[in-house]
Design an enzyme around this catalytic site. Structure first.
Site, PDB file in Angstrom:
ATOM      1  N   LEU A 109       4.244  -5.389  -5.876  1.00 25.87           N
ATOM      2  CA  LEU A 109       5.364  -5.680  -4.973  1.00 25.87           C
ATOM      3  C   LEU A 109       6.380  -4.570  -5.167  1.00 25.87           C
ATOM      4  O   LEU A 109       6.494  -4.009  -6.259  1.00 25.87           O
ATOM      5  CB  LEU A 109       6.008  -7.025  -5.324  1.00 25.87           C
ATOM      6  CG  LEU A 109       5.182  -8.289  -5.089  1.00 25.87           C
ATOM      7  CD1 LEU A 109       6.019  -9.530  -5.400  1.00 25.87           C
ATOM      8  CD2 LEU A 109       4.665  -8.361  -3.656  1.00 25.87           C
ATOM      9  N   ASP A 110       7.131  -4.260  -4.120  1.00 25.97           N
ATOM     10  CA  ASP A 110       8.184  -3.250  -4.235  1.00 25.97           C
ATOM     11  C   ASP A 110       9.231  -3.714  -5.250  1.00 25.97           C
ATOM     12  O   ASP A 110       9.366  -4.912  -5.508  1.00 25.97           O
ATOM     13  CB  ASP A 110       8.889  -3.051  -2.880  1.00 25.97           C
ATOM     14  CG  ASP A 110       7.938  -2.518  -1.820  1.00 25.97           C
ATOM     15  OD1 ASP A 110       6.930  -1.894  -2.200  1.00 25.97           O
ATOM     16  OD2 ASP A 110       8.218  -2.757  -0.633  1.00 25.97           O
ATOM     17  N   VAL A 111      10.015  -2.762  -5.721  1.00 21.61           N
ATOM     18  CA  VAL A 111      11.013  -3.078  -6.752  1.00 21.61           C
ATOM     19  C   VAL A 111      12.009  -4.139  -6.265  1.00 21.61           C
ATOM     20  O   VAL A 111      12.462  -4.987  -7.038  1.00 21.61           O
ATOM     21  CB  VAL A 111      11.720  -1.773  -7.223  1.00 21.61           C
ATOM     22  CG1 VAL A 111      12.518  -1.123  -6.123  1.00 21.61           C
ATOM     23  CG2 VAL A 111      12.592  -2.010  -8.440  1.00 21.61           C
ATOM     24  N   HIS A 192       4.397  -0.906   1.438  1.00 22.80           N
ATOM     25  CA  HIS A 192       5.540  -1.366   2.256  1.00 22.80           C
ATOM     26  C   HIS A 192       5.072  -2.065   3.552  1.00 22.80           C
ATOM     27  O   HIS A 192       5.763  -1.968   4.582  1.00 22.80           O
ATOM     28  CB  HIS A 192       6.418  -0.173   2.687  1.00 22.80           C
ATOM     29  CG  HIS A 192       7.165   0.483   1.557  1.00 22.80           C
ATOM     30  ND1 HIS A 192       7.461  -0.146   0.374  1.00 22.80           N
ATOM     31  CD2 HIS A 192       7.697   1.727   1.452  1.00 22.80           C
ATOM     32  CE1 HIS A 192       8.132   0.678  -0.407  1.00 22.80           C
ATOM     33  NE2 HIS A 192       8.283   1.819   0.201  1.00 22.80           N
ATOM     34  N   LYS A 195       7.542  -4.521   5.379  1.00 24.99           N
ATOM     35  CA  LYS A 195       8.741  -3.788   5.838  1.00 24.99           C
ATOM     36  C   LYS A 195       8.386  -2.901   7.036  1.00 24.99           C
ATOM     37  O   LYS A 195       9.127  -2.819   8.010  1.00 24.99           O
ATOM     38  CB  LYS A 195       9.306  -2.928   4.702  1.00 24.99           C
ATOM     39  CG  LYS A 195       9.915  -3.767   3.579  1.00 24.99           C
ATOM     40  CD  LYS A 195      10.341  -2.890   2.424  1.00 24.99           C
ATOM     41  CE  LYS A 195      10.847  -3.726   1.257  1.00 24.99           C
ATOM     42  NZ  LYS A 195      10.909  -2.995   0.003  1.00 24.99           N
TER      43      LYS A 195
END
Ligand code: URA
Length: 240
Positions: A109-111, A192, A195
């Site tokens: 997962l992204d930060v 991503h 997003k």
């Protein structure tokens, strides 16, 4: 096929949930027998079915090297990595489990994304979760900047193409929860992805949380930063 050999200290550390250091100490102290003989070399190689004994407990690595699968509720600000120069790591949350040598995140997962991450020492399982061919659904709740238009549902389904990607995304499901909150289901897990899906329709994700993998929901009783081990039944749910 020749059976895989493993180090004695790794087997002892795994089997008795002691650190690798403690395992080395026990072995050097002569507390561990291998097939009836005391072995003091921590690097001694055994196979999974070699009979071992420690403090009167008999075991084989095969019986005890059960793979572990944890559900983590990832907080913001953590990266799914072992080391990072800028951010805190998911590994640091699992520092108490350091006897599992190969713990890793099954997919990143992204930060700034929160929620459900599988952390495991089972490489095959992580491959099954992350491989786009396995089609395991990952469900996200996205809070976005602009109102979500109905027509986006069809566009997500059609397989959107982001300018920074070579090929279009696989079909994704979008459910409009409220004006600026959407539930998105994807199977690929590309960089991503959620997003960028919203970027494709002129919107922007402000907050993102993964809430489900396959048919397994994130346990909402886990606070961010908390984790727990999954049962066999729960693991199976991810592949339903
Ligand atoms: N999609 C994203 O954009 N970010 C994540 O962290 C996961 C899926």
């Amino acid at each position: 096929m020749a059976s895989k050999l493993l180090r004695l200290d790794k087997a002892v550390s795994h089997s008795f949930e002691v650190s690798r250091k403690e395992a080395v100490f026990l072995i050097r102290d002569g507390a561990v027998s291998v097939a009836g003989e005391i072995v003091c070399d921590p690097a001694f190689k055994i196979s999974a079915d070699t009979p071992l004994e420690l403090d009167g407990n008999e075991f084989t690595a095969q019986e005890t090297m059960r793979k572990r699968v944890f559900m983590l509720n990832k907080p913001q600000g953590y990266v799914c990595a072992d080391r990072d120069n800028r951010y805190l790591t998911v590994s640091s949350i699992f520092s108490g489990e350091s006897h599992y040598l190969d713990l890793h995140c099954a997919g990143r997962l992204d930060v700034d994304t929160t929620g459900f991450v599988i952390v495991t020492d089972d490489g095959d399982l992580s491959h099954r979760i992350t491989s786009p061919r396995a089609n395991v659904e990952k469900v996200y709740i996205a809070c976005v900047k602009n109102p979500i238009e109905e027509r986006c549902i069809e566009r997500f389904l059609s397989g959107l193409k982001h300018p920074e990607e070579d090929k279009p995304y696989k079909s994704a499901k979008l459910e409009i929860i409220s004006e600026k909150v959407g539930k998105v289901t994807v199977t690929e897990g590309r960089y991503h992805e959620v997003k960028r899906l919203f970027e494709c329709v002129g919107n922007e994700v402000l907050e993102l949380k993964r809430v489900k993998i396959g048919a397994l929901d994130l346990d909402e009783s886990l606070q961010e930063g908390e984790y727990r081990e999954l049962s066999e039944e729960e693991i199976a749910l991810m592949f339903k």
